[in-house]
Design an enzyme around this catalytic site. Structure first.
Site, PDB file in Angstrom:
ATOM      1  N   GLU A 150       4.958   4.543   3.657  1.00  0.00           N
ATOM      2  CA  GLU A 150       4.500   5.859   4.103  1.00  0.00           C
ATOM      3  C   GLU A 150       5.709   6.788   4.179  1.00  0.00           C
ATOM      4  OE1 GLU A 150       1.716   7.735   4.742  1.00  0.00           O
ATOM      5  OE2 GLU A 150       3.237   9.209   5.259  1.00  0.00           O
ATOM      6  N   ASP A 208     -12.052   9.779  -2.049  1.00  0.00           N
ATOM      7  CA  ASP A 208     -13.280  10.575  -1.911  1.00  0.00           C
ATOM      8  C   ASP A 208     -13.255  11.712  -2.927  1.00  0.00           C
ATOM      9  OD1 ASP A 208     -11.018  11.740  -0.433  1.00  0.00           O
ATOM     10  OD2 ASP A 208     -12.418  13.402  -0.222  1.00  0.00           O
ATOM     11  N   GLU A 217      -8.697   5.200   7.325  1.00  0.00           N
ATOM     12  CA  GLU A 217      -9.058   6.307   8.218  1.00  0.00           C
ATOM     13  C   GLU A 217      -9.791   7.404   7.438  1.00  0.00           C
ATOM     14  OE1 GLU A 217      -5.847   5.103   8.334  1.00  0.00           O
ATOM     15  OE2 GLU A 217      -5.307   4.808  10.445  1.00  0.00           O
ATOM     16  N   ASP A 274      -3.002  11.924  -1.818  1.00  0.00           N
ATOM     17  CA  ASP A 274      -3.123  13.390  -1.834  1.00  0.00           C
ATOM     18  C   ASP A 274      -3.542  13.837  -3.232  1.00  0.00           C
ATOM     19  OD1 ASP A 274      -2.217  13.639   0.848  1.00  0.00           O
ATOM     20  OD2 ASP A 274      -0.170  13.321   0.161  1.00  0.00           O
ATOM     21  N   GLU A 303       0.868  -1.181   0.000  1.00  0.00           N
ATOM     22  CA  GLU A 303       0.000   0.000   0.000  1.00  0.00           C
ATOM     23  C   GLU A 303       0.900   1.225   0.000  1.00  0.00           C
ATOM     24  OE1 GLU A 303      -3.685   2.198   2.315  1.00  0.00           O
ATOM     25  OE2 GLU A 303      -2.247   1.069   3.496  1.00  0.00           O
TER      26      GLU A 303
HETATM   27  C1  LIG Z   1      -4.307  11.647   2.471  1.00  0.00           C
HETATM   28  S1  LIG Z   1      -3.301  10.494   3.297  1.00  0.00           S
HETATM   29  C2  LIG Z   1      -4.254   8.983   3.250  1.00  0.00           C
HETATM   30  C3  LIG Z   1      -3.833   7.982   4.278  1.00  0.00           C
HETATM   31  C4  LIG Z   1      -4.521   6.611   4.231  1.00  0.00           C
HETATM   32  N1  LIG Z   1      -4.204   5.891   2.996  1.00  0.00           N
HETATM   33  C5  LIG Z   1      -6.008   6.722   4.376  1.00  0.00           C
HETATM   34  O1  LIG Z   1      -6.723   6.464   3.405  1.00  0.00           O
HETATM   35  O2  LIG Z   1      -6.481   7.028   5.492  1.00  0.00           O
HETATM   36  C6  LIG Z   1      -2.033  10.176   2.074  1.00  0.00           C
HETATM   37  C7  LIG Z   1      -0.765   9.600   2.668  1.00  0.00           C
HETATM   38  O3  LIG Z   1       0.132   9.303   1.598  1.00  0.00           O
HETATM   39  C8  LIG Z   1       1.461   9.636   1.997  1.00  0.00           C
HETATM   40  N2  LIG Z   1       2.246   9.896   0.785  1.00  0.00           N
HETATM   41  C9  LIG Z   1       2.085  10.921  -0.065  1.00  0.00           C
HETATM   42  N3  LIG Z   1       2.999  10.864  -1.074  1.00  0.00           N
HETATM   43  C10 LIG Z   1       3.745   9.757  -0.846  1.00  0.00           C
HETATM   44  C11 LIG Z   1       4.848   9.165  -1.513  1.00  0.00           C
HETATM   45  N4  LIG Z   1       5.354   9.726  -2.616  1.00  0.00           N
HETATM   46  N5  LIG Z   1       5.387   8.033  -1.016  1.00  0.00           N
HETATM   47  C12 LIG Z   1       4.880   7.472   0.119  1.00  0.00           C
HETATM   48  N6  LIG Z   1       3.830   7.996   0.806  1.00  0.00           N
HETATM   49  C13 LIG Z   1       3.261   9.120   0.344  1.00  0.00           C
HETATM   50  C14 LIG Z   1       1.259  10.871   2.868  1.00  0.00           C
HETATM   51  O4  LIG Z   1       2.344  11.084   3.739  1.00  0.00           O
HETATM   52  C15 LIG Z   1      -0.037  10.550   3.592  1.00  0.00           C
HETATM   53  O5  LIG Z   1       0.182   9.917   4.842  1.00  0.00           O
END
Ligand SMILES: C[S@@+](CC[C@H](N)C(=O)[O-])C[C@H]1O[C@@H](n2cnc3c(N)ncnc32)[C@H](O)[C@@H]1O
Length: 215
Positions: free
Chosen positions: A69, A154, A192, A118, A44
């Site tokens: 992450e 979403d 989450e 993101d 993931e």
């Molecule tokens: C909006 S959060 C969603 C977290 C989780 N997947 C959820 O659905 O609750 C996106 C996560 O992706 C991580 N992320 C963003 N770009 C990334 C990258 N290039 N490599 C690894 N993680 C990344 C961010 O640090 C963040 O914790």
């Protein structure tokens, strides 16, 4: 993801060497030896605090999972949960998805999950979206032929963009849902963000996309 700096996170994680992998490049092509079996390997990308990956690992004890992450202050929550409730089929990496080929051999990963990535809504930031073509090429490089990406969000704009980006890349779709929770599959593991946005009444978009084998 709200980032609260946790200066202790790195040291804490490094002490949990059965869970947190400090030097994943050393395991490239050898993840089976790390897990002690030849079970499929699902990753993931952007795991946040890990609710999805840990739920999946519990639901599928014969699959190995790697949570990827970027931020230590976030990933430490996954490691803490694994210290409380150990699971032999999960490992955690704090690396950038753009470098996945440094950590996995071609075909070593059996499936990629992207959940609530993101959205980077400004077009000048499109290259940062985890479904931009350079990221797709990275996933393709570590997946087997006809490898799959499972994606939930979403964010309607990111969903539309991702359908286009994947389609232009030559991928095809085996599942598309525009409101996953209307008939929520029994085995759906909510992330989450999924719980948060669903509680606000927002539809959850989901797709399964497959790379077209190249000759
Ligand atoms: C909006 S959060 C969603 C977290 C989780 N997947 C959820 O659905 O609750 C996106 C996560 O992706 C991580 N992320 C963003 N770009 C990334 C990258 N290039 N490599 C690894 N993680 C990344 C961010 O640090 C963040 O914790």
């Amino acid at each position: 993801m709200r980032l609260r700096h946790k200066p202790w996170a790195k040291e804490y994680m490094e002490a949990q060497e059965h869970v947190f992998i400090q030097h994943p490049e050393q395991l490239k092509g050898k993840w089976g030896t790390e897990f002690g079996n030849d079970d499929p390997l699902f990753i993931e990308v952007g795991s946040g605090k890990g609710q999805f990956v840990l739920g999946m690992a519990k639901q599928h004890p014969n699959v190995n999972f790697i949570a990827i992450e970027l931020f230590e202050s976030v990933a430490v929550s996954i490691v803490q949960k694994l210290v409380e409730t150990p699971m032999s089929n999960v490992r955690v990496l704090t690396v950038d998805a753009k470098r996945l080929v440094d950590y996995f051999e071609a075909g070593e990963v059996d499936r990629v999950y992207l959940n609530f990535s993101d959205p980077w809504p400004k077009s000048r930031h499109a290259k940062r979206r985890l479904t931009y073509k350079t990221f797709l090429a990275t996933y393709e490089a570590i997946l087997p032929k006809a490898g799959e990406i499972h994606f939930k969000t979403d964010n309607r704009g990111l969903f539309e963009y991702s359908l286009q980006s994947m389609s232009q890349y030559g991928m095809f779709f085996t599942e598309i849902s525009l409101d996953l929770h209307v008939n929520e599959p029994e085995d759906n593991i909510r992330t989450e963000y999924e719980e948060r946005f669903s509680a606000l009444g927002q539809p959850i978009y989901r797709m399964e996309a497959v790379f077209r084998p190249k000759n």
